[in-house]
Design a protein around this motif. Structure first.
Motif, PDB file in Angstrom:
ATOM      1  N   THR A 161       0.700  -1.554  -0.372  1.00 38.12           N
ATOM      2  CA  THR A 161      -0.015   0.145   0.195  1.00 38.12           C
ATOM      3  C   THR A 161       0.931   0.826   0.290  1.00 38.12           C
ATOM      4  O   THR A 161       0.086   2.284  -0.245  1.00 38.12           O
ATOM      5  N   LEU A 162       1.693   1.102   0.569  1.00 37.93           N
ATOM      6  CA  LEU A 162       2.996   1.909   0.069  1.00 37.93           C
ATOM      7  C   LEU A 162       3.280   2.590  -0.829  1.00 37.93           C
ATOM      8  O   LEU A 162       3.125   3.701  -1.678  1.00 37.93           O
ATOM      9  N   ALA A 163       3.720   1.768  -2.300  1.00 40.01           N
ATOM     10  CA  ALA A 163       4.246   1.716  -2.898  1.00 40.01           C
ATOM     11  C   ALA A 163       2.644   1.657  -4.271  1.00 40.01           C
ATOM     12  O   ALA A 163       3.392   2.341  -5.809  1.00 40.01           O
ATOM     13  N   GLY A 164       1.965   1.981  -3.932  1.00 37.59           N
ATOM     14  CA  GLY A 164       0.446   1.346  -5.034  1.00 37.59           C
ATOM     15  C   GLY A 164       0.422   0.898  -5.492  1.00 37.59           C
ATOM     16  O   GLY A 164      -0.017   0.794  -7.241  1.00 37.59           O
ATOM     17  N   LYS A 165       1.348  -0.433  -5.551  1.00 36.65           N
ATOM     18  CA  LYS A 165       1.716  -1.180  -7.120  1.00 36.65           C
ATOM     19  C   LYS A 165       2.014  -3.143  -6.196  1.00 36.65           C
ATOM     20  O   LYS A 165       1.738  -3.557  -5.159  1.00 36.65           O
ATOM     21  N   VAL A 166       1.569  -3.865  -7.101  1.00 41.37           N
ATOM     22  CA  VAL A 166       1.185  -5.332  -6.679  1.00 41.37           C
ATOM     23  C   VAL A 166       2.893  -5.381  -6.726  1.00 41.37           C
ATOM     24  O   VAL A 166       3.313  -4.824  -8.113  1.00 41.37           O
ATOM     25  N   VAL A 167       3.089  -6.410  -5.660  1.00 44.01           N
ATOM     26  CA  VAL A 167       4.629  -6.352  -5.492  1.00 44.01           C
ATOM     27  C   VAL A 167       5.707  -7.658  -4.829  1.00 44.01           C
ATOM     28  O   VAL A 167       6.000  -8.426  -5.381  1.00 44.01           O
ATOM     29  N   HIS A 168       4.491  -8.392  -5.042  1.00 39.92           N
ATOM     30  CA  HIS A 168       4.358 -11.068  -4.715  1.00 39.92           C
ATOM     31  C   HIS A 168       3.023 -11.005  -6.283  1.00 39.92           C
ATOM     32  O   HIS A 168       2.207 -10.705  -5.662  1.00 39.92           O
ATOM     33  N   ALA A 169       3.620 -11.719  -6.727  1.00 47.58           N
ATOM     34  CA  ALA A 169       2.941 -11.840  -7.554  1.00 47.58           C
ATOM     35  C   ALA A 169       3.403 -14.162  -7.770  1.00 47.58           C
ATOM     36  O   ALA A 169       4.276 -13.978  -8.410  1.00 47.58           O
ATOM     37  N   PHE A 170       2.085 -14.294  -7.591  1.00 46.52           N
ATOM     38  CA  PHE A 170       2.699 -16.410  -7.614  1.00 46.52           C
ATOM     39  C   PHE A 170       1.837 -17.235  -7.843  1.00 46.52           C
ATOM     40  O   PHE A 170       0.357 -16.199  -7.258  1.00 46.52           O
ATOM     41  N   GLU A 171       1.221 -18.275  -7.954  1.00 48.33           N
ATOM     42  CA  GLU A 171       0.961 -19.585  -8.069  1.00 48.33           C
ATOM     43  C   GLU A 171       0.804 -20.559  -7.194  1.00 48.33           C
ATOM     44  O   GLU A 171       1.790 -21.155  -6.885  1.00 48.33           O
ATOM     45  N   PRO A 172      -0.180 -20.213  -5.890  1.00 47.67           N
ATOM     46  CA  PRO A 172       0.138 -21.526  -4.852  1.00 47.67           C
ATOM     47  C   PRO A 172      -0.421 -22.452  -4.927  1.00 47.67           C
ATOM     48  O   PRO A 172       0.130 -23.174  -4.045  1.00 47.67           O
ATOM     49  N   GLY A 173      -1.921 -22.274  -5.807  1.00 44.56           N
ATOM     50  CA  GLY A 173      -1.932 -23.597  -5.467  1.00 44.56           C
ATOM     51  C   GLY A 173      -3.250 -23.399  -6.346  1.00 44.56           C
ATOM     52  O   GLY A 173      -3.248 -23.152  -7.525  1.00 44.56           O
ATOM     53  N   LYS A 174      -4.373 -24.624  -6.513  1.00 51.21           N
ATOM     54  CA  LYS A 174      -5.064 -25.161  -7.605  1.00 51.21           C
ATOM     55  C   LYS A 174      -6.134 -24.672  -6.325  1.00 51.21           C
ATOM     56  O   LYS A 174      -6.654 -24.750  -6.074  1.00 51.21           O
ATOM     57  N   GLY A 175      -7.616 -23.900  -7.840  1.00 48.60           N
ATOM     58  CA  GLY A 175      -9.009 -22.453  -6.463  1.00 48.60           C
ATOM     59  C   GLY A 175      -8.633 -22.574  -5.298  1.00 48.60           C
ATOM     60  O   GLY A 175      -8.643 -22.956  -4.239  1.00 48.60           O
ATOM     61  N   ILE A 176      -7.931 -21.216  -5.063  1.00 48.32           N
ATOM     62  CA  ILE A 176      -7.343 -20.122  -3.594  1.00 48.32           C
ATOM     63  C   ILE A 176      -9.007 -19.925  -3.936  1.00 48.32           C
ATOM     64  O   ILE A 176      -9.453 -18.957  -4.335  1.00 48.32           O
ATOM     65  N   LEU A 177     -10.174 -20.450  -3.061  1.00 48.25           N
ATOM     66  CA  LEU A 177     -11.064 -19.733  -2.883  1.00 48.25           C
ATOM     67  C   LEU A 177     -10.976 -18.421  -1.757  1.00 48.25           C
ATOM     68  O   LEU A 177     -12.174 -17.801  -1.828  1.00 48.25           O
ATOM     69  N   HIS A 178     -10.127 -18.359  -0.169  1.00 44.30           N
ATOM     70  CA  HIS A 178     -10.427 -17.846   0.158  1.00 44.30           C
ATOM     71  C   HIS A 178      -8.690 -17.297   1.359  1.00 44.30           C
ATOM     72  O   HIS A 178      -7.836 -18.154   0.751  1.00 44.30           O
ATOM     73  N   MET A 179      -8.605 -16.171   1.783  1.00 43.89           N
ATOM     74  CA  MET A 179      -7.999 -16.022   2.924  1.00 43.89           C
ATOM     75  C   MET A 179      -7.664 -15.511   4.104  1.00 43.89           C
ATOM     76  O   MET A 179      -9.440 -15.158   4.856  1.00 43.89           O
TER      77      MET A 179
END
Lengths: 106, 388
Positions: free
Chosen positions: B318-336
């Motif tokens: 939120t300080l940089a105002g952009k995506v700083v990390h993008a990844f593919e942790p697994g299949k069908g990520i429904l919630h966090m």
């Protein structure tokens, strides 16, 4: 292609229409998973309805199958029902409707 | 794989028979296993499951709220089941079938009333949190004989509940000061509200609109002023992308005076200044956002996506105002769900049958838990939050 190589292909084509709309077993599994999980987010995993209406046989019985397949393929503008044409063929949408109207696999 | 999973789960079941030592519940939580009607109870300190409970019915789209002591969870199932679970004893205390088709629920400020929101029959129902006895019912009859699906139910101070009517296009505020005789105020909101949220201070209710651009906002401190529309111009004239899953607004947070909201029909997160309620930015992301959740300290916002991008996660700084990390942790990520102070995030990977635990500072994986088609993850820290 030599005629004797062509022959089995012709035979295949001749019988094809009987099951042309039947996707291959592996693809059927994918479609079932898609319907239960991803259609399920609006229609419920047991297809009893949610934000979208119930897709159980009793509720679809009186509706024309082609119309339902078109709804799946093209979506319904103005409603949350999105078009699924990038993820399946029209024949596959038809197969889903056939299964929905009889008994949808687990 | 299936066999190993069931052996593992059987071992867990055995484990819940042994008595638990005296303990608090601040680091406990639950994971919904949607396909099989189970919940797995988890400990966020040891990062391990400690019990598994069966018999909760159809849990697709299920959600949970907590009693104010953090001991009991109330789970709202899709089939209309309302189940009260004791996290310490690891068992069901009470279960009722309260509607045909439910979508979630909430608990009152004083912790005494649990309210379920229902699609069919459309409306809300209030239950005694102690006994699950039905106290009152408010059908969402927005025109004579016409009932609406109810979305976005949130608790607000004063034992009030705020929710939106998808078919009716209104926001309703129901006051349960007298639990058996609730009173309801109605406010026109806009076309097809699909979900709602109440701000962390309990002041504003926001309803995302599907049928038109914008978000309806009601100031609960001065509701007589009615709902007004914010973010009206976002996306004007641009063609919307199809939405393969509705975004969820509940679970959002405000970070540094800005709210981060999922755009609908666009691959963007909207940034809104909460003093003026004007859009101050848009952050491109890799799909249609579903959950846009701020880490408790507000430094990061984590985003998951609708089908077909539901294997991806983007992390906004939120300080940089952009995506700083993008990844593919697994299949069908429904919630966090973040741990109460945000050092870890738990992700449910439905099609991998796992819950994945990440360190939010280093983005490294800390562990994983086996679960059968996991969906919602709910930790007891929700007990103390308005709107959760």
């Amino acid at each position: 292609m030599s005629p004797n190589k062509l022959l089995p292909l012709l035979v295949l084509l001749a019988v094809a229409p009987a099951w042309a709309s039947e996707p291959a077993p592996a693809r059927q599994k994918e479609l079932v998973h898609l319907v239960r999980q991803d259609c399920g987010s609006c229609h419920g995993m047991t297809l009893q309805g949610g934000l979208g209406p119930s897709l159980l046989p009793a509720d679809l019985r009186d509706k024309p199958a082609e119309g339902l397949a078109a709804t799946i393929y093209y979506g319904r503008p103005g409603t949350p029902m999105p078009p699924w044409k990038q993820f399946m063929s029209e024949a596959e949408a038809q197969w889903i409707v056939d299964k929905l109207m009889s008994e949808f696999p687990q | 794989m299936k066999l190993i999973l069931s052996l593992f789960l059987a071992a867990l079941l055995g484990a819940c028979a042994t008595p638990q030592p005296l303990r608090g519940t601040g680091d406990l939580g639950l994971v919904i296993e949607r396909a099989t009607g189970h919940v797995t109870l988890v400990n966020t300190s040891s990062r391990q499951p400690y019990a598994r409970i069966a018999g909760l019915g159809d849990l697709s789209h299920a959600s949970a709220v907590y009693s104010r002591d953090g001991r009991y969870a109330f789970i709202f199932g899709r089939d209309g089941g309302l189940t009260k679970i004791d996290l310490l004893e690891g068992k069901i205390v009470k279960r009722v079938i309260q509607a045909g088709n439910a979508i979630g629920g909430s608990i009152s400020q004083d912790g005494r009333i649990v309210v379920a929101q229902n699609y069919t029959p459309g409306g809300i129902k209030a239950f005694d949190a102690e006994t699950l006895e039905l106290l009152a019912e408010v059908p969402a009859e927005y025109a004579p004989g016409q009932f609406s699906k109810v979305v976005g139910l949130a608790d607000s101070p004063g034992n009030k509940f705020v929710y939106a009517l998808f078919d009716g296009g209104e926001i309703w505020v129901t006051d349960f000061s007298n639990p058996r005789q609730p009173t309801t105020q109605r406010y026109p909101a806009g076309k097809q509200p699909y979900d709602g949220l109440v701000t962390p201070d309990g002041r504003y209710f926001l309803a995302g609109l599907f049928g038109e651009d914008g978000v309806a906002m009601l100031d609960l401190w001065q509701p007589e002023k009615g709902a007004r529309k914010i973010l009206e111009n976002y996306g004007r004239g641009e063609e919307k992308l199809p939405v393969f899953k509705m975004p969820h607004l509940r679970g959002w947070s405000v970070a540094q005076g800005k709210a981060y909201l999922p755009a609908i029909g666009r691959h963007e997160v909207l940034v809104v200044d909460v003093a003026t309620w004007k859009e101050v930015g848009r952050i491109p992301v890799r799909g249609q956002p579903v959950f846009v959740m701020a880490r408790p300290d507000g430094r990061q916002v984590w985003v998951n996506f609708a089908f077909p991008d539901n294997g991806k996660m983007d992390v906004i700084d939120t300080l940089a105002g952009k995506v700083v990390h993008a990844f593919e942790p697994g299949k069908g990520i429904l919630h966090m769900e973040f741990t109460p102070r945000g050092e870890n995030i738990w992700l449910s990977a439905r099609d991998d049958h796992k819950v994945l635990i990440y360190d939010t500072a280093r983005f490294t994986k800390q562990g994983e838990i086996a679960a059968d088609s996991p969906s919602g993850i709910f930790f007891t820290a929700r007990a103390a939050r308005i709107g959760f």
